[in-house]
Design an enzyme around this catalytic site. Structure first.
Site, PDB file in Angstrom:
ATOM      1  N   ASN A 248      15.723  32.733 -36.505  1.00 18.92           N
ATOM      2  CA  ASN A 248      16.852  32.038 -35.955  1.00 18.92           C
ATOM      3  C   ASN A 248      18.225  31.988 -37.006  1.00 18.92           C
ATOM      4  O   ASN A 248      17.923  31.617 -38.237  1.00 18.92           O
ATOM      5  CB  ASN A 248      16.633  30.600 -35.470  1.00 18.92           C
ATOM      6  CG  ASN A 248      15.734  30.738 -34.296  1.00 18.92           C
ATOM      7  OD1 ASN A 248      15.967  31.239 -33.376  1.00 18.92           O
ATOM      8  ND2 ASN A 248      14.375  30.072 -34.695  1.00 18.92           N
ATOM      9  N   GLU A 379       5.540  25.069 -33.833  1.00 19.16           N
ATOM     10  CA  GLU A 379       7.025  25.786 -33.773  1.00 19.16           C
ATOM     11  C   GLU A 379       6.824  26.904 -34.974  1.00 19.16           C
ATOM     12  O   GLU A 379       6.202  26.934 -36.158  1.00 19.16           O
ATOM     13  CB  GLU A 379       7.551  24.611 -34.764  1.00 19.16           C
ATOM     14  CG  GLU A 379       9.182  25.215 -34.976  1.00 19.16           C
ATOM     15  CD  GLU A 379       9.813  25.957 -33.960  1.00 19.16           C
ATOM     16  OE1 GLU A 379      10.043  26.795 -33.992  1.00 19.16           O
ATOM     17  OE2 GLU A 379       9.940  24.955 -32.957  1.00 19.16           O
ATOM     18  N   ASP A 404       2.963  31.077 -33.145  1.00 18.73           N
ATOM     19  CA  ASP A 404       3.435  31.121 -31.642  1.00 18.73           C
ATOM     20  C   ASP A 404       2.508  30.230 -30.971  1.00 18.73           C
ATOM     21  O   ASP A 404       1.465  30.102 -31.146  1.00 18.73           O
ATOM     22  CB  ASP A 404       3.388  32.628 -31.439  1.00 18.73           C
ATOM     23  CG  ASP A 404       3.641  33.126 -29.938  1.00 18.73           C
ATOM     24  OD1 ASP A 404       4.382  32.877 -29.601  1.00 18.73           O
ATOM     25  OD2 ASP A 404       2.380  33.058 -29.464  1.00 18.73           O
ATOM     26  N   GLY A 405       3.319  30.048 -29.854  1.00 20.62           N
ATOM     27  CA  GLY A 405       2.519  28.959 -28.853  1.00 20.62           C
ATOM     28  C   GLY A 405       1.276  29.592 -28.215  1.00 20.62           C
ATOM     29  O   GLY A 405       0.468  28.858 -28.180  1.00 20.62           O
ATOM     30  N   ASP A 422       7.922  23.470 -24.447  1.00 24.95           N
ATOM     31  CA  ASP A 422       9.592  23.564 -24.480  1.00 24.95           C
ATOM     32  C   ASP A 422      10.022  24.965 -25.451  1.00 24.95           C
ATOM     33  O   ASP A 422      10.497  24.500 -26.555  1.00 24.95           O
ATOM     34  CB  ASP A 422       9.886  22.280 -25.503  1.00 24.95           C
ATOM     35  CG  ASP A 422      11.499  22.181 -25.466  1.00 24.95           C
ATOM     36  OD1 ASP A 422      12.166  22.762 -24.749  1.00 24.95           O
ATOM     37  OD2 ASP A 422      11.975  21.211 -26.106  1.00 24.95           O
TER      38      ASP A 422
END
Length: 581
Positions: A248, A379, A404-405, A422
């Site tokens: 990001n 996260e 990773d979720g 989320d």
């Protein structure tokens, strides 16, 4: 063809091919990071980047081959490398302004597929030309390197191998080394410098093009001075932090009241923390209804014995009797709420899993209102977790896994009272966390009375909107689904349970909430809940067009927000809009 001594050294030709391949991939990866803060890093954006660069390379191959046949002058090739080097160096200086200019023009002139059009046009303007020039390298070098037909195959093979190896290294180096370490702007400058040095070696060895080289160096230095620390949100001088991770672009804004995390420029807030500990007024507060639905009461009011310890003390017997009565009353109250307390495993010891923990806003709220809660965050971006501790005061009791979720759920064997999903950000909706298979996995990790809460961050409308797809998919897994819109924002919260909510039980829990602000908010939230009626739309691992669905939602949101200004533009032109602003 001009005979340049340096061209007799095939190692130099292979190095040219190697670094040209490396530069193309570095520009491509840099392009994704330059565009991501404005258009996200979705599959659609990657498709735009790859397609435009492939177009540029194909045209470069054609032009380079024809040019080498008609006029096999190697000076022309290395002049093109100089131009490509300077153009690449200028990207961190001018790129963000070009993106905003294109977006600003299109945003008031088109009504659909804005991000696709703006992203594609920005790529064409910024990245096609240098990649076109680099695309001329392979056919040109083939002309200079092949001396006879006897070894033409092996020569072309070695040139192709050099280009491919350079492309491989050019893929890994920006992703794992330069972008996380020094940022996107410096990454462009590094690979621009390599191309510049490669071309200058050629001209210096041939003792030609001195002025051309001098001008190129001056332009490179100017771009390095003004572009080495480029800010994507260049109009904002109040950033507490701006940086990049593997995943990001990150910025933290701080004022006297709040701290805000954003992972892009053109779209909203990813996380927020209020310094006084009050409610955020955003979807995090609405999601606090999930533990209540699961049987837990935040800041529960408890009737305390009023033993008058600070009273007159003149009648100790009366004091004992009053204490006994208070204990009796407390015991009666505890008995009346025994059912609820059994659900919560002795008080508020709630097990909470947050997939997409971000800077820990929801985790912090849960920790504040449920002191005994066991909170596990997931996260994928470790740098965001680091910022959570540095700027957002995320409690040490919250454990965060850099994972990773979905992969975390695959490996996890625990069950939870609440699972918060989320992970959806603008048009970056991970398909693997939006499918029926994923939600089935979430359900398996919930306790019998557990609740899943999903933040759908775009309040899209229509029968086949992204929210309809997500809600239908979740309803195919969970028997009972409720939604509520977040007032003042585009978010919609979805709550999924194994059975319908009991209104009396829920109201009883709400009445026992200790924090008056939270109690008032959650009563409004629960009062506005709408039970969702399942449709037949379904997202699966095999078919989940979430990017296109999200793009439609973004178009709808932008059109709704800018309807007034578009009307003004049509009636009074750009001057009318400027006057209004």
């Amino acid at each position: 063809m001009k005979e340049r001594k340096i061209l007799k050294n095939k190692a130099y030709l292979y190095l040219t091919e190697f670094f040209a391949g490396m530069a193309v991939m570095a520009v491509e990866l840099g392009a994704s990071r330059l565009l991501a803060p404005y258009f996200s890093s979705s599959q659609i954006v990657w498709t735009i980047i790859i397609s435009t660069i492939m177009i540029a390379m194909a045209l470069g191959n054609i032009y380079g081959g024809r040019s080498a046949d008609k006029n096999p002058d190697p000076d022309r090739l290395y002049r093109r490398l100089l131009i490509a080097a300077v153009w690449t160096a200028a990207i961190p200086v001018l790129g963000k302004y070009i993106i905003l200019l294109i977006t600003g023009i299109l945003i008031v002139t088109i009504s659909s597929n804005l991000l696709i059009a703006a992203g594609f046009l920005a790529c064409m303007v910024i990245f096609v030309f240098p990649c076109f020039l680099l695309g001329t390298v392979t056919p040109s070098l083939t002309k200079y390197a092949v001396r006879s037909l006897d070894d033409s195959g092996s020569t072309v093979g070695r040139l192709g191998a050099a280009n491919t190896v350079g492309s491989i290294i050019g893929t890994f180096t920006p992703t794992f080394i330069t972008i996380p370490t020094v940022g996107t702007s410096v990454t462009f400058l590094i690979f621009s410098g390599i191309l510049l040095a490669l071309a200058m070696i050629y001209f210096i060895s041939a003792n030609i093009g001195k002025i051309r080289c001098l001008v190129s160096v001056i332009l490179f230095v100017v771009c390095s001075v003004f572009g080495h620390s480029g800010h994507f949100a260049f109009w904002n001088n109040s950033l507490a932090y701006e940086g990049e991770s593997i995943y990001n672009y990150l910025q933290v804004q701080e004022d006297k009241d709040t701290v805000i995390l954003s992972t892009n420029v053109l779209f909203g807030i990813q996380s927020i923390s209020r310094k006084d500990g009050s409610l955020t007024g955003m979807y995090y507060d609405y999601a606090m209804a999930a533990p209540v639905m699961a049987g837990f009461v935040p800041d529960e009011e408890v009737s305390e014995a009023s033993d008058k310890e600070s009273g007159s003390g003149d009648d100790p017997v009366a004091d004992v009797n009053a204490g006994a009565q208070a204990v009796s009353d407390a015991g009666a109250q505890a008995q009346s709420h025994a059912g609820d307390r059994a659900e919560s495993q002795a008080g508020n010891s709630c097990d909470i899993l947050i997939l997409g923990n971000g800077s820990g806003t929801y985790a912090k709220e849960c920790a504040n209102h449920f002191p005994d809660a066991k909170i596990q965050g997931v996260e994928i971006d470790q740098k965001i977790t680091d910022l959570a501790g540095r700027y957002f005061d995320m409690p040490d009791s919250v454990k965060v896994a850099a994972y990773d979720g979905r992969a975390y759920l695959e490996a996890d064997r625990h069950t939870y009272d609440v699972i918060m999903v989320d992970a959806y950000q603008d048009i970056s909706v991970p398909f693997q966390m939006s499918s029926v298979e994923f939600f089935s996995m979430v359900k398996e990790h919930l306790k019998p009375n557990g609740v899943m809460v999903v933040n759908m961050n775009m309040r899209a409308s229509g029968e086949k909107s992204i929210n309809s797809y997500l809600s239908d998919t979740i309803s195919a897994v969970f028997p009972s689904v409720y939604t509520v819109d977040v007032k003042g924002y585009t978010n919609r919260e979805l709550f999924a349970l194994n059975e319908d909510l009991d209104a009396d039980t829920l109201n009883d829990r709400l009445d026992r909430i200790g924090d008056p602000d939270l109690k008032a908010l959650l009563k409004k939230v629960c009062g506005n809940l709408r039970q969702y009626r399942r449709g037949d739309l379904l997202l699966t691992d095999d078919k989940a067009p979430v990017e296109l669905l999200s793009m439609r939602a973004i178009d709808q949101i932008i059109n709704d927000e800018l309807a007034y200004y578009k009307k003004l533009f049509r009636e009074k032109g750009i001057q009318g809009v400027l006057n209004e602003l």
